[in-house]
Design a protein around this motif. Sequence first.
Motif, PDB file in Angstrom:
ATOM      1  N   SER A   1       0.855  -1.195   0.006  1.00  0.00           N
ATOM      2  CA  SER A   1      -0.125  -0.073  -0.092  1.00  0.00           C
ATOM      3  C   SER A   1       0.857   1.172  -0.038  1.00  0.00           C
ATOM      4  CB  SER A   1      -1.073  -0.032   1.074  1.00  0.00           C
ATOM      5  OG  SER A   1      -1.759   1.218   1.209  1.00  0.00           O
ATOM      6  N   GLU A   2       2.002   1.353   0.816  1.00  0.00           N
ATOM      7  CA  GLU A   2       2.795   2.379   0.870  1.00  0.00           C
ATOM      8  C   GLU A   2       3.556   2.569  -0.413  1.00  0.00           C
ATOM      9  OE1 GLU A   2       5.263   1.355   4.111  1.00  0.00           O
ATOM     10  OE2 GLU A   2       3.872   2.311   5.655  1.00  0.00           O
ATOM     11  N   MET A   3       3.792   1.606  -1.065  1.00  0.00           N
ATOM     12  CA  MET A   3       4.537   1.588  -2.464  1.00  0.00           C
ATOM     13  C   MET A   3       3.605   2.240  -3.521  1.00  0.00           C
ATOM     14  SD  MET A   3       6.899  -1.892  -2.687  1.00  0.00           S
ATOM     15  CE  MET A   3       7.059  -1.615  -4.333  1.00  0.00           C
TER      16      MET A   3
ATOM     17  N   ARG B   1       3.188   6.046  -2.538  1.00  0.00           N
ATOM     18  CA  ARG B   1       4.593   6.825  -3.291  1.00  0.00           C
ATOM     19  C   ARG B   1       4.280   6.785  -4.749  1.00  0.00           C
ATOM     20  NH1 ARG B   1       7.209  10.346  -1.951  1.00  0.00           N
ATOM     21  NH2 ARG B   1       7.107   9.890   0.207  1.00  0.00           N
ATOM     22  N   SER B   2       4.159   5.737  -5.388  1.00  0.00           N
ATOM     23  CA  SER B   2       3.826   5.817  -7.049  1.00  0.00           C
ATOM     24  C   SER B   2       3.026   6.736  -7.148  1.00  0.00           C
ATOM     25  CB  SER B   2       3.810   4.332  -7.547  1.00  0.00           C
ATOM     26  OG  SER B   2       3.514   4.772  -8.764  1.00  0.00           O
ATOM     27  N   LEU B   3       1.833   7.105  -6.520  1.00  0.00           N
ATOM     28  CA  LEU B   3       0.955   7.977  -6.824  1.00  0.00           C
ATOM     29  C   LEU B   3       1.181   9.099  -6.838  1.00  0.00           C
ATOM     30  CD1 LEU B   3      -2.381   6.196  -5.701  1.00  0.00           C
ATOM     31  CD2 LEU B   3      -1.914   6.759  -8.117  1.00  0.00           C
ATOM     32  N   ILE B   4       1.860   9.459  -5.577  1.00  0.00           N
ATOM     33  CA  ILE B   4       2.119  10.826  -5.234  1.00  0.00           C
ATOM     34  C   ILE B   4       3.482  11.310  -6.057  1.00  0.00           C
ATOM     35  CG2 ILE B   4       3.626  12.307  -3.485  1.00  0.00           C
ATOM     36  CD1 ILE B   4       0.636  11.851  -2.701  1.00  0.00           C
ATOM     37  N   GLU B   5       4.186  10.396  -6.570  1.00  0.00           N
ATOM     38  CA  GLU B   5       5.593  10.989  -7.291  1.00  0.00           C
ATOM     39  C   GLU B   5       5.228  11.196  -8.600  1.00  0.00           C
ATOM     40  OE1 GLU B   5       8.489  11.675  -6.686  1.00  0.00           O
ATOM     41  OE2 GLU B   5       8.192  11.624  -4.302  1.00  0.00           O
ATOM     42  N   GLN B   6       4.074  10.286  -9.226  1.00  0.00           N
ATOM     43  CA  GLN B   6       3.583  10.354 -10.571  1.00  0.00           C
ATOM     44  C   GLN B   6       2.554  11.575 -10.754  1.00  0.00           C
ATOM     45  OE1 GLN B   6       2.402   6.624 -12.550  1.00  0.00           O
ATOM     46  NE2 GLN B   6       4.382   5.729 -11.379  1.00  0.00           N
ATOM     47  N   ALA B   7       2.177  12.093  -9.532  1.00  0.00           N
ATOM     48  CA  ALA B   7       1.065  13.169  -9.517  1.00  0.00           C
ATOM     49  C   ALA B   7       1.775  14.616 -10.406  1.00  0.00           C
ATOM     50  CB  ALA B   7       0.748  13.615  -8.488  1.00  0.00           C
ATOM     51  N   SER B   8       1.028  15.047 -11.233  1.00  0.00           N
ATOM     52  CA  SER B   8       1.386  16.384 -12.129  1.00  0.00           C
ATOM     53  C   SER B   8       1.331  17.417 -11.122  1.00  0.00           C
ATOM     54  CB  SER B   8       0.833  16.578 -13.281  1.00  0.00           C
ATOM     55  OG  SER B   8      -0.712  16.426 -13.143  1.00  0.00           O
TER      56      SER B   8
END
Length: 224
Positions: free
Chosen positions: A131-133, A136-143
């Motif tokens: 879930s944390e991964m 983190r992926s969603l946060i980092e890829q957000a524009s």
Amino acid sequence: NESETTRLIMNAALDAIICIDSQGIITLWSTQAEKIFGWNENDVLGKLLSEVIIPHRYRERHKKGLGNYLKTGEYKVLNSVIEIEGLNQDGNEFPIELTIIPIKQNGTEFFCAFLRDISERKKVEDELRKSEMRYRSLIEQASDPITIVDFEGQILDVNESMCNLLGYSKDELVKKKVSEIVDQEELKVTPLPFDRLAEGIQISNERKLIQKNGNVIIMETNVK
């Protein structure tokens, strides 16, 4: 009598309790041990612990550890909680939490092991990591630039978009208070509303943010 009381307490314990002599032979096997590993007491008494519940790859290490303790009195796994794989009657491995303590009684030394099946806990921990991964992926890829701040105003985390927007590295931003990146004159007029945010209110407004080079940019912010 005292021995019967001790036996009742051990069988009522949530942890499996197993005692072995100095040679690693099982001398006590509690009811919980039967539930966790599958063997009943009559199946395992007099057998080597290593041949019953320890996977093959750990057996030599266990044997050497006992031998070293008898020679030197040192065994690094004693009196500490460790996580390792156990082996059940069906030959399946599963994660266990293990504590071993040495006991001396009437000149005889033996070991008592307290074991707990932590399969469910490890499953929950694995799901949490996944879930944390994903988070983190969603946060980092957000524009959109994203910043996480505690109620003292300390920046805890930012994504790459936020770094690019302000011209700071992540390491630089997480050392700052959010008030340091907001126009100071504006803060005097419109302070950061942490009291309202603490009540769960979502606040949307415009803020003047200060880039690393000193430029002022006007941003629409949504905070919750």
